[in-house]
Design a protein around this motif. Structure first.
Motif, short mmCIF file in Angstrom:
data_model
loop_
_atom_site.label_atom_id
_atom_site.label_comp_id
_atom_site.label_asym_id
_atom_site.label_seq_id
_atom_site.Cartn_x
_atom_site.Cartn_y
_atom_site.Cartn_z
N HIS A 83 39.25 43.75 48.68
CA HIS A 83 37.47 43.83 48.92
C HIS A 83 37.42 42.66 49.62
O HIS A 83 36.16 41.75 49.63
N ASP A 84 38.41 42.59 50.82
CA ASP A 84 38.40 41.53 51.56
C ASP A 84 37.91 39.94 51.43
O ASP A 84 36.68 39.28 51.39
N LEU A 85 38.96 39.43 49.84
CA LEU A 85 38.43 37.98 49.68
C LEU A 85 39.21 37.37 50.49
O LEU A 85 39.77 36.58 50.18
N HIS A 86 40.63 37.25 51.67
CA HIS A 86 41.32 36.69 52.59
C HIS A 86 42.24 35.89 52.14
O HIS A 86 42.03 34.58 51.72
N VAL A 87 43.34 36.42 50.86
CA VAL A 87 44.50 36.27 50.13
C VAL A 87 45.01 36.28 50.96
O VAL A 87 45.76 37.11 51.28
N SER A 88 46.46 35.39 50.99
CA SER A 88 47.70 35.56 51.64
C SER A 88 48.86 35.77 50.98
O SER A 88 48.63 35.91 50.14
N SER A 132 38.82 45.69 39.76
CA SER A 132 37.39 45.91 40.12
C SER A 132 38.29 44.57 41.49
O SER A 132 38.50 43.54 41.52
N ILE A 133 36.67 43.97 41.75
CA ILE A 133 36.87 42.49 42.17
C ILE A 133 37.11 41.04 41.36
O ILE A 133 37.65 40.53 41.33
N GLY A 134 36.25 41.23 39.90
CA GLY A 134 36.45 40.60 38.54
C GLY A 134 37.88 40.54 38.17
O GLY A 134 38.54 39.27 38.04
N ARG A 135 38.38 42.26 37.69
CA ARG A 135 39.97 42.12 37.62
C ARG A 135 41.23 41.56 38.35
O ARG A 135 41.54 40.14 38.46
N THR A 136 40.52 41.80 40.12
CA THR A 136 41.51 40.66 40.73
C THR A 136 41.50 39.88 41.03
O THR A 136 42.64 39.02 41.09
N VAL A 137 40.49 38.90 40.68
CA VAL A 137 40.28 37.17 40.82
C VAL A 137 40.60 37.05 39.61
O VAL A 137 41.66 35.69 39.38
N CYS A 138 40.73 37.73 38.37
CA CYS A 138 41.17 37.66 37.20
C CYS A 138 42.64 37.02 37.43
O CYS A 138 43.77 36.05 36.19
N GLU A 139 43.10 38.16 37.44
CA GLU A 139 44.96 38.20 37.50
C GLU A 139 45.77 37.29 38.96
O GLU A 139 46.84 36.80 38.63
N THR A 154 35.35 31.72 44.54
CA THR A 154 33.61 30.66 45.38
C THR A 154 33.19 31.46 46.36
O THR A 154 32.50 32.06 46.73
N ARG A 155 34.15 32.03 47.52
CA ARG A 155 34.41 33.34 48.30
C ARG A 155 34.21 34.48 47.32
O ARG A 155 33.17 35.02 47.67
N ALA A 156 34.66 34.73 46.07
CA ALA A 156 34.37 36.17 45.52
C ALA A 156 32.92 36.26 44.71
O ALA A 156 31.40 37.10 44.87
N LEU A 157 32.70 35.21 44.36
CA LEU A 157 31.10 34.86 43.78
C LEU A 157 29.91 34.49 44.70
O LEU A 157 28.91 35.43 44.53
N SER A 158 30.56 34.08 45.32
CA SER A 158 29.23 34.13 46.67
C SER A 158 29.21 35.03 47.43
O SER A 158 27.79 35.41 48.40
N GLN A 159 30.27 36.21 48.26
CA GLN A 159 30.22 36.53 49.42
C GLN A 159 30.21 38.29 48.86
O GLN A 159 30.41 39.26 49.90
N THR A 160 30.07 38.46 47.65
CA THR A 160 30.64 39.61 47.24
C THR A 160 29.45 39.90 45.98
O THR A 160 29.14 39.39 45.22
N ALA A 161 29.83 41.52 45.50
CA ALA A 161 28.92 41.63 44.10
C ALA A 161 28.60 41.04 43.19
O ALA A 161 28.39 41.05 41.99
N LEU A 162 30.29 41.03 43.07
CA LEU A 162 30.76 39.77 41.43
C LEU A 162 29.40 38.92 41.55
O LEU A 162 29.39 37.52 41.86
N THR A 163 29.09 38.81 39.83
CA THR A 163 28.20 38.25 38.81
C THR A 163 29.06 37.17 38.30
O THR A 163 30.12 37.34 38.00
N GLU A 164 28.54 35.93 37.48
CA GLU A 164 29.57 35.24 36.94
C GLU A 164 29.83 36.30 35.64
O GLU A 164 30.94 35.67 35.10
N GLY A 165 28.44 36.39 35.57
CA GLY A 165 28.38 37.22 33.84
C GLY A 165 29.88 38.76 34.37
O GLY A 165 30.81 38.57 33.00
N GLU A 166 29.53 38.43 35.41
CA GLU A 166 30.55 39.65 35.45
C GLU A 166 32.87 39.43 35.50
O GLU A 166 33.23 39.81 34.55
N ASP A 199 21.84 35.50 40.28
CA ASP A 199 22.97 35.35 41.06
C ASP A 199 22.19 34.33 42.34
O ASP A 199 21.56 33.91 43.10
N LEU A 200 23.37 34.07 42.90
CA LEU A 200 23.17 32.43 43.89
C LEU A 200 23.63 32.77 44.50
O LEU A 200 24.37 33.00 45.11
#
Length: 296
Positions: A83-88, A132-139, A154-166, A199-200
């Protein structure tokens, strides 16, 4: 359609990787697969997973890991990579997640079992089944250091299709299932959520999070003044209870002169209706927030 063409097409969509299961479903017989192995037409990676041809990069390793267990998906740092979230990522094999009822044996992956893997949490990313991006972030949030988890959210919410609600919905579903790390995850997420229903952009999100710390009236995002119409009739923020509009400018210094003139005309129109418009640029919000805060 020739069998070789079918195999090449399948492999091309999956970073040069195929599996015996996938080949069978495409009509390739076990006898033909075994013949290809004997003649080095394909390379056996183990567990019925084969490399048909080399590709650039190392995503083929994640593809092979996912194909090594039916029903699995890329997990944690491997999913973040897709998902190009750039986590080491830690060194070693790619990470996959599988339903608890299935096998957890794979020489091509580090396997995590879960009792909660609904299809809504599984997507295709770069041609590979992944959380999914949301599940990946939560895990990942409970597993990372606080600065790293902040950057991830911050990266997931600003640079991907993930919304706060999701993201919130995914977190609630995991919490209901009794997943570990609930309290730690919520403590990390709470300060990073703006609680907006729209979305912001990255700049708007950063501005709103900083604004919420200075004790001023709330903001209404994506406000539509009654005198504006159409797609260009929305401003970034309105200060609630006041006739004040806030606009953020992320454009470079050399942006279109016409666009800047349009901004001037919009501001004058607002002033004619008794509203004040305050504009801040990217540099002010990011690097000189003290001046922005004092001005507000």
């Amino acid at each position: 359609m020739p069998t070789d063409f079918i195999v090449a097409k399948i492999a091309a969509a999956n970073h040069g990787i195929v599996s015996r299961r996938v080949l069978r479903s495409a009509g390739v017989t076990d006898q033909r697969i075994d013949r290809w192995l004997r003649t080095n037409r394909i390379t056996n990676l183990g567990l019925g997973v084969y490399r048909v041809f080399a590709t650039d990069g190392d995503l083929w390793r994640i593809a092979a890991a996912v194909l090594s267990i039916d029903g699995s998906a890329a997990d944690l740092h491997s999913a973040a990579r897709l998902h190009d979230l750039h986590v080491s990522a830690p060194a070693g094999l790619p990470q996959i997640v599988v339903p608890r009822s299935g096998t957890n044996r794979s020489g091509l992956a580090r396997v995590r079992q879960t009792g909660h893997l609904p299809e809504v949490d599984v997507v295709e990313a770069k041609g590979i089944r992944s959380l999914s991006i949301g599940r990946t972030v939560c895990e990942l949030v409970p597993l990372l250091s606080e600065p790293a988890s902040d950057r991830l959210v911050t990266r997931a919410l600003s640079q991907t299709a993930l919304t706060e609600g999701e993201l919130v919905a995914t977190e609630l579903a995991l919490a209901r299932r009794g997943r570990p790390g609930v309290q730690r995850r919520r403590e990390r997420l709470r300060p990073l959520l703006t609680e907006q229903t729209v979305d912001l952009s990255a700049l708007e999100r950063l501005f709103l999070l900083k604004y919420q710390t200075i004790g001023l009236p709330g903001l209404e995002a994506q406000f539509r003044p009654p005198w504006f119409e159409g797609a260009n009739g929305i401003v970034d923020f309105r200060i609630e209870g006041h006739r004040i509009l806030l606009e953020l400018d992320g454009r470079s210094w050399h942006s279109s002169v016409d666009a800047r003139l349009a901004d001037v005309r919009r501001d004058r129109r607002a002033e004619r209706h008794g509203w004040r418009v305050i504009r801040f640029g990217w540099d002010e919000v990011v690097h000189r927030w003290g001046e922005v805060s004092d001005h507000l």
